[in-house]
Each structure stands twice: as C-alpha cells, then as structure tokens.
Scaffold this active site. Structure first.
Site, PDB file in Angstrom:
ATOM      1  N   LYS A  13       4.207  -9.322  -2.627  1.00 45.82           N
ATOM      2  CA  LYS A  13       3.987  -8.916  -1.224  1.00 45.82           C
ATOM      3  C   LYS A  13       3.289 -10.030  -0.442  1.00 45.82           C
ATOM      4  O   LYS A  13       3.679 -10.354   0.670  1.00 45.82           O
ATOM      5  CB  LYS A  13       3.134  -7.632  -1.157  1.00 45.82           C
ATOM      6  CG  LYS A  13       3.726  -6.448  -1.916  1.00 45.82           C
ATOM      7  CD  LYS A  13       2.931  -5.172  -1.682  1.00 45.82           C
ATOM      8  CE  LYS A  13       1.519  -5.190  -2.243  1.00 45.82           C
ATOM      9  NZ  LYS A  13       1.446  -5.290  -3.717  1.00 45.82           N
ATOM     10  N   ARG A  88      -1.789   2.871   0.758  1.00 44.93           N
ATOM     11  CA  ARG A  88      -1.752   2.938  -0.706  1.00 44.93           C
ATOM     12  C   ARG A  88      -1.813   4.368  -1.216  1.00 44.93           C
ATOM     13  O   ARG A  88      -1.697   4.585  -2.415  1.00 44.93           O
ATOM     14  CB  ARG A  88      -2.967   2.199  -1.247  1.00 44.93           C
ATOM     15  CG  ARG A  88      -2.663   0.924  -2.025  1.00 44.93           C
ATOM     16  CD  ARG A  88      -3.982   0.334  -2.417  1.00 44.93           C
ATOM     17  NE  ARG A  88      -3.909  -0.655  -3.445  1.00 44.93           N
ATOM     18  CZ  ARG A  88      -3.837  -1.961  -3.223  1.00 44.93           C
ATOM     19  NH1 ARG A  88      -3.769  -2.426  -2.004  1.00 44.93           N
ATOM     20  NH2 ARG A  88      -3.842  -2.796  -4.237  1.00 44.93           N
ATOM     21  N   ARG A 127      -1.528 -15.332 -13.113  1.00 49.82           N
ATOM     22  CA  ARG A 127      -1.804 -15.720 -11.723  1.00 49.82           C
ATOM     23  C   ARG A 127      -3.121 -16.479 -11.600  1.00 49.82           C
ATOM     24  O   ARG A 127      -4.144 -16.057 -12.109  1.00 49.82           O
ATOM     25  CB  ARG A 127      -1.839 -14.447 -10.865  1.00 49.82           C
ATOM     26  CG  ARG A 127      -2.021 -14.682  -9.407  1.00 49.82           C
ATOM     27  CD  ARG A 127      -1.514 -13.529  -8.602  1.00 49.82           C
ATOM     28  NE  ARG A 127      -2.426 -12.385  -8.568  1.00 49.82           N
ATOM     29  CZ  ARG A 127      -2.238 -11.311  -7.799  1.00 49.82           C
ATOM     30  NH1 ARG A 127      -1.178 -11.238  -7.010  1.00 49.82           N
ATOM     31  NH2 ARG A 127      -3.091 -10.318  -7.816  1.00 49.82           N
ATOM     32  N   ARG A 135      -8.545 -14.219  -9.865  1.00 48.04           N
ATOM     33  CA  ARG A 135      -9.108 -13.058  -9.189  1.00 48.04           C
ATOM     34  C   ARG A 135      -9.885 -12.223 -10.187  1.00 48.04           C
ATOM     35  O   ARG A 135      -9.469 -12.086 -11.338  1.00 48.04           O
ATOM     36  CB  ARG A 135      -7.973 -12.217  -8.598  1.00 48.04           C
ATOM     37  CG  ARG A 135      -7.763 -12.467  -7.131  1.00 48.04           C
ATOM     38  CD  ARG A 135      -6.556 -11.742  -6.617  1.00 48.04           C
ATOM     39  NE  ARG A 135      -6.597 -10.295  -6.782  1.00 48.04           N
ATOM     40  CZ  ARG A 135      -5.783  -9.471  -6.138  1.00 48.04           C
ATOM     41  NH1 ARG A 135      -4.890  -9.940  -5.296  1.00 48.04           N
ATOM     42  NH2 ARG A 135      -5.855  -8.166  -6.339  1.00 48.04           N
ATOM     43  N   ARG A 146      -4.971  -1.020 -12.434  1.00 48.83           N
ATOM     44  CA  ARG A 146      -4.358  -1.168 -11.108  1.00 48.83           C
ATOM     45  C   ARG A 146      -2.915  -0.673 -11.112  1.00 48.83           C
ATOM     46  O   ARG A 146      -2.450  -0.045 -10.161  1.00 48.83           O
ATOM     47  CB  ARG A 146      -4.425  -2.638 -10.662  1.00 48.83           C
ATOM     48  CG  ARG A 146      -5.846  -3.051 -10.287  1.00 48.83           C
ATOM     49  CD  ARG A 146      -6.039  -4.550 -10.285  1.00 48.83           C
ATOM     50  NE  ARG A 146      -5.213  -5.222  -9.305  1.00 48.83           N
ATOM     51  CZ  ARG A 146      -4.773  -6.472  -9.446  1.00 48.83           C
ATOM     52  NH1 ARG A 146      -5.072  -7.175 -10.534  1.00 48.83           N
ATOM     53  NH2 ARG A 146      -4.043  -7.011  -8.518  1.00 48.83           N
TER      54      ARG A 146
HETATM   55  P1  AMP Z   1      -4.794  -6.081  -3.455  1.00 52.00           P
HETATM   56  O1  AMP Z   1      -5.196  -7.474  -3.095  1.00 52.00           O
HETATM   57  O2  AMP Z   1      -3.903  -5.437  -2.426  1.00 52.00           O
HETATM   58  O3  AMP Z   1      -4.237  -5.971  -4.847  1.00 52.00           O
HETATM   59  O4  AMP Z   1      -6.148  -5.208  -3.438  1.00 52.00           O
HETATM   60  C1  AMP Z   1      -7.226  -5.503  -4.294  1.00 52.00           C
HETATM   61  C2  AMP Z   1      -8.154  -4.303  -4.402  1.00 52.00           C
HETATM   62  O5  AMP Z   1      -8.680  -3.984  -3.104  1.00 52.00           O
HETATM   63  C3  AMP Z   1      -7.517  -3.016  -4.878  1.00 52.00           C
HETATM   64  O6  AMP Z   1      -7.414  -2.944  -6.285  1.00 52.00           O
HETATM   65  C4  AMP Z   1      -8.474  -1.974  -4.306  1.00 52.00           C
HETATM   66  O7  AMP Z   1      -9.673  -1.945  -5.048  1.00 52.00           O
HETATM   67  C5  AMP Z   1      -8.811  -2.567  -2.946  1.00 52.00           C
HETATM   68  N1  AMP Z   1      -7.862  -2.130  -1.902  1.00 52.00           N
HETATM   69  C6  AMP Z   1      -7.005  -2.933  -1.209  1.00 52.00           C
HETATM   70  N2  AMP Z   1      -6.294  -2.219  -0.323  1.00 52.00           N
HETATM   71  C7  AMP Z   1      -6.702  -0.930  -0.456  1.00 52.00           C
HETATM   72  C8  AMP Z   1      -6.311   0.298   0.164  1.00 52.00           C
HETATM   73  N3  AMP Z   1      -5.345   0.334   1.104  1.00 52.00           N
HETATM   74  N4  AMP Z   1      -6.947   1.427  -0.226  1.00 52.00           N
HETATM   75  C9  AMP Z   1      -7.917   1.403  -1.161  1.00 52.00           C
HETATM   76  N5  AMP Z   1      -8.313   0.299  -1.803  1.00 52.00           N
HETATM   77  C10 AMP Z   1      -7.718  -0.873  -1.458  1.00 52.00           C
END
Ligand code: AMP
Length: 192
Positions: A13, A88, A127, A135, A146
């Site tokens: 994404k 999400r 990654r 990360r 996740r």
């Molecule tokens: P991502 O970079 O999108 O994989 O997000 C990393 C982390 O941020 C996730 O595992 C959640 O802990 C938090 N996070 C990101 N977006 C959301 C969302 N829309 N709702 C809840 N938690 C989020």
C-alpha cells in the site's frame, strides 16, 4: 479523487501510495506513518500509542479519527487523498463515510491489494529502511499478531465496500509496476 488502499500489512500500500503522489498530485495519508512520527517525537499521543503499536494492536478510534479529520482538512489534500492504513475496522469505515459526507466529499474507489499470507510474512520479515533499520513491529511474533488483526478486524470491512460497488481487487503478488498500472486503470475508470 479520494481513494482507499486496502490490504494486509506488507501488501504494498505504501509503495503504491507514493507512486500515486508522484503521478497524480494526490496526498498519501498513512495513519501508521503519522503515528510513528508521534512516537518518535514523544508527543502525548506518541507516548499513549507506543506500546500498542509495538504489540501490533490497534490504536483507539478517537485518536485515529481526529488525526484523519485534521489531515484531510489541510489545503495540500485538495487534489485528493490516498488513505493507507485507514479505515481498519467496520466502525472506522462508517465514521469515514459520514465524516466525508459532512464535508461534501466521498471515496471514489477502494483498491484491495491481495497477497498470500506466506508472501506477507516473508516480505515483512525482510523489510528494512534504507539505513538498514527495521520497524519495531516487523518482528516475527508481532507480524503474526498484525496479520491476525487484519483477518479478524479489517477483512470484515470488505463486504461494506463490495456492496456499494466500490471495491476493486488487484493481485498484489505481481511486480510493483504491474500493480501500479492496474491501479491507474481503476482510477481512470473511477474518474471518468
Ligand atoms: P501500518 O503502518 O499501517 O502497518 O500501521 C502500524 C500500526 O499503527 C498498526 O499496527 C496499529 O498499531 C497502528 N494503526 C495504524 N493505522 C491504524 C488504524 N486505522 N486504526 C488503529 N490502529 C492503527
């Protein structure tokens, strides 16, 4: 034009959102990136969400919704946004539609990048940032947490977008350029 890029962690994404920023002048809104910036800055929000993120758990809706609302209202989002990592959950999807409606906006297309779980685990495990750092949540036990959150909380929102004809599925196992061309075709159709 406003779009949502949906898909599990590691589906590509972020990569595709960056491509669309460059080619179409749209703005990527990545809730994950915004939250990581808060954590790095040790802001009150950052302090609150750090442990949740490190475990792969979701951050509470009010924090996310407030962040999105503030970001979408900024002038650089005038050419449209690419939502990456939001919504999400079903409740976030519903909140988003009503938030946009109030502002006279809408989601023009939803693009789902489909990648097998096996490939996701491999991609996330490998990654790295350009400087070689990783990360905090790209570690084996957190990766599985996740992916499970995606299966249990995020995948159930797909019928919501499918029902109103907005969902477009793309095979995210293809190379970056091929996926990019497929997204372009969807956006061209949605915009015409
Ligand atoms: P991502 O970079 O999108 O994989 O997000 C990393 C982390 O941020 C996730 O595992 C959640 O802990 C938090 N996070 C990101 N977006 C959301 C969302 N829309 N709702 C809840 N938690 C989020």
């Amino acid at each position: 034009m406003n779009i949502i890029l949906l898909g599990p962690p590691g589906a590509g994404k972020g990569t595709q959102a960056k491509r669309l920023e460059d080619s179409r002048g749209m703005k990527q809104i990545s809730t994950g990136d915004m939250l990581r910036a808060e954590v790095k800055a040790q802001s009150p929000i950052g302090v609150e969400v750090k442990a949740l993120m490190e475990k792969g758990h979701f951050v509470p809706d009010p924090i996310i919704v407030q962040m999105i609302e503030n970001r979408i209202a900024q002038p650089d989002c005038g050419k449209g946004v690419i939502l990456d990592g939001f919504p999400r959950t079903e409740s976030q999807a519903e909140i988003l539609d009503s938030m946009l409606k109030e502002q006279g906006l809408k989601i023009d297309a939803v693009v789902l990048l489909e990648v097998s779980e096996e490939a996701l685990v491999k991609r996330l495990s490998e990654r790295q940032h350009e400087d070689g750092s990783r990360r905090a949540d790209d570690h084996p036990e957190v990766i599985h947490a996740r992916l499970e959150m995606y299966r249990k909380q995020t995948a159930p929102i797909l019928p919501y977008y499918e029902q109103n004809g907005r969902l477009n599925r793309i095979d995210g196992m293809q190379d970056v350029e091929t996926v990019g061309r497929a997204i372009d075709a969807i956006l061209d159709r949605a915009g015409s």
